[in-house]
Design a protein around this motif. Structure first.
Motif, PDB file in Angstrom:
ATOM      1  N   SER A 173       0.809  14.970   7.337  1.00  0.00           N
ATOM      2  CA  SER A 173       1.461  14.554   6.097  1.00  0.00           C
ATOM      3  C   SER A 173       2.360  13.359   6.378  1.00  0.00           C
ATOM      4  CB  SER A 173       2.296  15.705   5.525  1.00  0.00           C
ATOM      5  OG  SER A 173       3.416  15.949   6.347  1.00  0.00           O
ATOM      6  N   LEU A 174       2.676  12.627   5.333  1.00  0.00           N
ATOM      7  CA  LEU A 174       3.604  11.507   5.481  1.00  0.00           C
ATOM      8  C   LEU A 174       4.958  11.999   5.975  1.00  0.00           C
ATOM      9  CD1 LEU A 174       2.768   9.420   2.288  1.00  0.00           C
ATOM     10  CD2 LEU A 174       2.185   8.876   4.652  1.00  0.00           C
ATOM     11  N   GLN A 175       5.390  13.128   5.460  1.00  0.00           N
ATOM     12  CA  GLN A 175       6.686  13.676   5.848  1.00  0.00           C
ATOM     13  C   GLN A 175       6.704  14.035   7.333  1.00  0.00           C
ATOM     14  OE1 GLN A 175       7.940  17.055   3.562  1.00  0.00           O
ATOM     15  NE2 GLN A 175      10.096  16.650   3.978  1.00  0.00           N
ATOM     16  N   SER A 176       5.594  14.574   7.848  1.00  0.00           N
ATOM     17  CA  SER A 176       5.561  14.929   9.268  1.00  0.00           C
ATOM     18  C   SER A 176       5.611  13.698  10.162  1.00  0.00           C
ATOM     19  CB  SER A 176       4.306  15.752   9.589  1.00  0.00           C
ATOM     20  OG  SER A 176       3.138  14.950   9.515  1.00  0.00           O
ATOM     21  N   LEU A 177       5.261  12.540   9.616  1.00  0.00           N
ATOM     22  CA  LEU A 177       5.309  11.287  10.370  1.00  0.00           C
ATOM     23  C   LEU A 177       6.632  10.550  10.161  1.00  0.00           C
ATOM     24  CD1 LEU A 177       1.695  10.019   9.652  1.00  0.00           C
ATOM     25  CD2 LEU A 177       2.526  11.139  11.717  1.00  0.00           C
ATOM     26  N   GLY A 178       7.557  11.166   9.440  1.00  0.00           N
ATOM     27  CA  GLY A 178       8.855  10.541   9.200  1.00  0.00           C
ATOM     28  C   GLY A 178       8.833   9.513   8.086  1.00  0.00           C
ATOM     29  N   LEU A 179       7.799   9.540   7.265  1.00  0.00           N
ATOM     30  CA  LEU A 179       7.683   8.583   6.166  1.00  0.00           C
ATOM     31  C   LEU A 179       8.019   9.284   4.863  1.00  0.00           C
ATOM     32  CD1 LEU A 179       4.345   6.905   7.274  1.00  0.00           C
ATOM     33  CD2 LEU A 179       6.655   6.001   7.548  1.00  0.00           C
ATOM     34  N   THR A 180       9.290   9.275   4.525  1.00  0.00           N
ATOM     35  CA  THR A 180       9.746   9.872   3.279  1.00  0.00           C
ATOM     36  C   THR A 180      10.275   8.774   2.370  1.00  0.00           C
ATOM     37  OG1 THR A 180      11.953  10.251   4.191  1.00  0.00           O
ATOM     38  CG2 THR A 180      10.340  12.039   4.439  1.00  0.00           C
ATOM     39  N   GLN A 181      10.436   9.076   1.112  1.00  0.00           N
ATOM     40  CA  GLN A 181      10.840   8.068   0.135  1.00  0.00           C
ATOM     41  C   GLN A 181      12.116   7.313   0.524  1.00  0.00           C
ATOM     42  OE1 GLN A 181       8.719   7.317  -2.417  1.00  0.00           O
ATOM     43  NE2 GLN A 181      10.023   5.536  -2.661  1.00  0.00           N
ATOM     44  N   PRO A 182      13.147   7.970   1.071  1.00  0.00           N
ATOM     45  CA  PRO A 182      14.345   7.217   1.466  1.00  0.00           C
ATOM     46  C   PRO A 182      14.067   6.184   2.572  1.00  0.00           C
ATOM     47  CG  PRO A 182      14.861   9.545   1.288  1.00  0.00           C
ATOM     48  CD  PRO A 182      13.372   9.417   1.163  1.00  0.00           C
ATOM     49  N   ASN A 183      12.980   6.368   3.321  1.00  0.00           N
ATOM     50  CA  ASN A 183      12.644   5.422   4.393  1.00  0.00           C
ATOM     51  C   ASN A 183      11.901   4.193   3.876  1.00  0.00           C
ATOM     52  OD1 ASN A 183      13.657   7.490   5.893  1.00  0.00           O
ATOM     53  ND2 ASN A 183      11.798   7.909   7.027  1.00  0.00           N
ATOM     54  N   VAL A 184      11.443   4.248   2.633  1.00  0.00           N
ATOM     55  CA  VAL A 184      10.677   3.134   2.069  1.00  0.00           C
ATOM     56  C   VAL A 184      11.650   2.108   1.504  1.00  0.00           C
ATOM     57  CG1 VAL A 184       8.960   2.469   0.349  1.00  0.00           C
ATOM     58  CG2 VAL A 184       8.752   4.663   1.538  1.00  0.00           C
ATOM     59  N   VAL A 185      11.554   0.884   1.994  1.00  0.00           N
ATOM     60  CA  VAL A 185      12.447  -0.182   1.571  1.00  0.00           C
ATOM     61  C   VAL A 185      11.623  -1.272   0.880  1.00  0.00           C
ATOM     62  CG1 VAL A 185      14.085  -1.921   2.360  1.00  0.00           C
ATOM     63  CG2 VAL A 185      13.973   0.290   3.516  1.00  0.00           C
ATOM     64  N   CYS A 186      12.060  -1.665  -0.302  1.00  0.00           N
ATOM     65  CA  CYS A 186      11.390  -2.739  -1.021  1.00  0.00           C
ATOM     66  C   CYS A 186      11.692  -4.069  -0.327  1.00  0.00           C
ATOM     67  CB  CYS A 186      11.876  -2.786  -2.470  1.00  0.00           C
ATOM     68  SG  CYS A 186      11.085  -4.088  -3.424  1.00  0.00           S
ATOM     69  N   ARG A 187      10.623  -4.789   0.051  1.00  0.00           N
ATOM     70  CA  ARG A 187      10.802  -6.074   0.737  1.00  0.00           C
ATOM     71  C   ARG A 187      10.220  -7.244  -0.047  1.00  0.00           C
ATOM     72  NH1 ARG A 187       8.479  -4.329   6.386  1.00  0.00           N
ATOM     73  NH2 ARG A 187       9.201  -2.226   6.206  1.00  0.00           N
ATOM     74  N   GLY A 188       9.931  -7.023  -1.281  1.00  0.00           N
ATOM     75  CA  GLY A 188       9.374  -8.098  -2.078  1.00  0.00           C
ATOM     76  C   GLY A 188       8.468  -7.547  -3.157  1.00  0.00           C
ATOM     77  N   PHE A 189       7.760  -8.451  -3.806  1.00  0.00           N
ATOM     78  CA  PHE A 189       6.925  -8.092  -4.946  1.00  0.00           C
ATOM     79  C   PHE A 189       5.559  -8.738  -4.794  1.00  0.00           C
ATOM     80  CE2 PHE A 189      11.319  -7.984  -6.082  1.00  0.00           C
ATOM     81  CZ  PHE A 189      11.444  -6.816  -6.816  1.00  0.00           C
ATOM     82  N   SER A 190       4.541  -8.038  -5.235  1.00  0.00           N
ATOM     83  CA  SER A 190       3.177  -8.555  -5.209  1.00  0.00           C
ATOM     84  C   SER A 190       2.561  -8.387  -6.586  1.00  0.00           C
ATOM     85  CB  SER A 190       2.318  -7.800  -4.184  1.00  0.00           C
ATOM     86  OG  SER A 190       2.787  -8.023  -2.889  1.00  0.00           O
ATOM     87  N   VAL A 191       1.710  -9.342  -6.938  1.00  0.00           N
ATOM     88  CA  VAL A 191       0.973  -9.290  -8.193  1.00  0.00           C
ATOM     89  C   VAL A 191      -0.462  -9.670  -7.865  1.00  0.00           C
ATOM     90  CG1 VAL A 191       0.812 -10.181 -10.545  1.00  0.00           C
ATOM     91  CG2 VAL A 191       3.033 -10.058  -9.437  1.00  0.00           C
ATOM     92  N   GLN A 192      -1.399  -9.002  -8.502  1.00  0.00           N
ATOM     93  CA  GLN A 192      -2.791  -9.355  -8.245  1.00  0.00           C
ATOM     94  C   GLN A 192      -3.528  -9.628  -9.544  1.00  0.00           C
ATOM     95  OE1 GLN A 192      -4.954  -6.292  -6.157  1.00  0.00           O
ATOM     96  NE2 GLN A 192      -5.402  -5.161  -8.004  1.00  0.00           N
TER      97      GLN A 192
END
Length: 108
Positions: free
Chosen positions: A8-27
């Motif tokens: 799981s993402l959580q078992s890999l240490g990837l939880t929502q508080p660890n996600v940092v917005c670094r910019g914006f993308s548009v396609q």
């Protein structure tokens, strides 16, 4: 590979508080809107611009398959509005002749 193996993402240490917005993308997705053969094809380029495409002069997409032949992805680190402005510039730089596309709609 760990996710594919069932981690799981959580078992890999990837939880929502660890996600940092670094910019914006548009396609934007460029598709054929009719039949024809490309007479000219020139993709835009530049910093923060990526085009995944398969167009070339002489290309005549089959109406039997998905008409998408290019996906444009632009990024900007400051704001969503600047990413949209960059996409607008990139759409204006995209040159496709001989094949009707949705570029006019995307530019509007």
């Amino acid at each position: 590979f760990l996710l594919a193996a069932g981690a799981s993402l959580q078992s890999l240490g990837l939880t929502q508080p660890n996600v940092v917005c670094r910019g914006f993308s548009v396609q934007a997705r460029v598709v054929a809107t009719g039949v024809g053969t490309m007479a000219a094809y020139k993709e835009p380029s530049g910093v923060g611009v990526r085009v995944d495409g398969c167009g070339y002069p002489g290309y005549s997409p089959s109406p039997m398959f998905d008409p998408m032949f290019a996906k444009i992805i632009v990024t900007h680190h400051s704001s969503f509005q600047l990413a949209v402005l960059r996409l607008s510039r990139v759409l204006d730089e995209f040159l496709i002749l001989g094949l009707p596309t949705n570029l006019p709609s995307l530019r509007a």
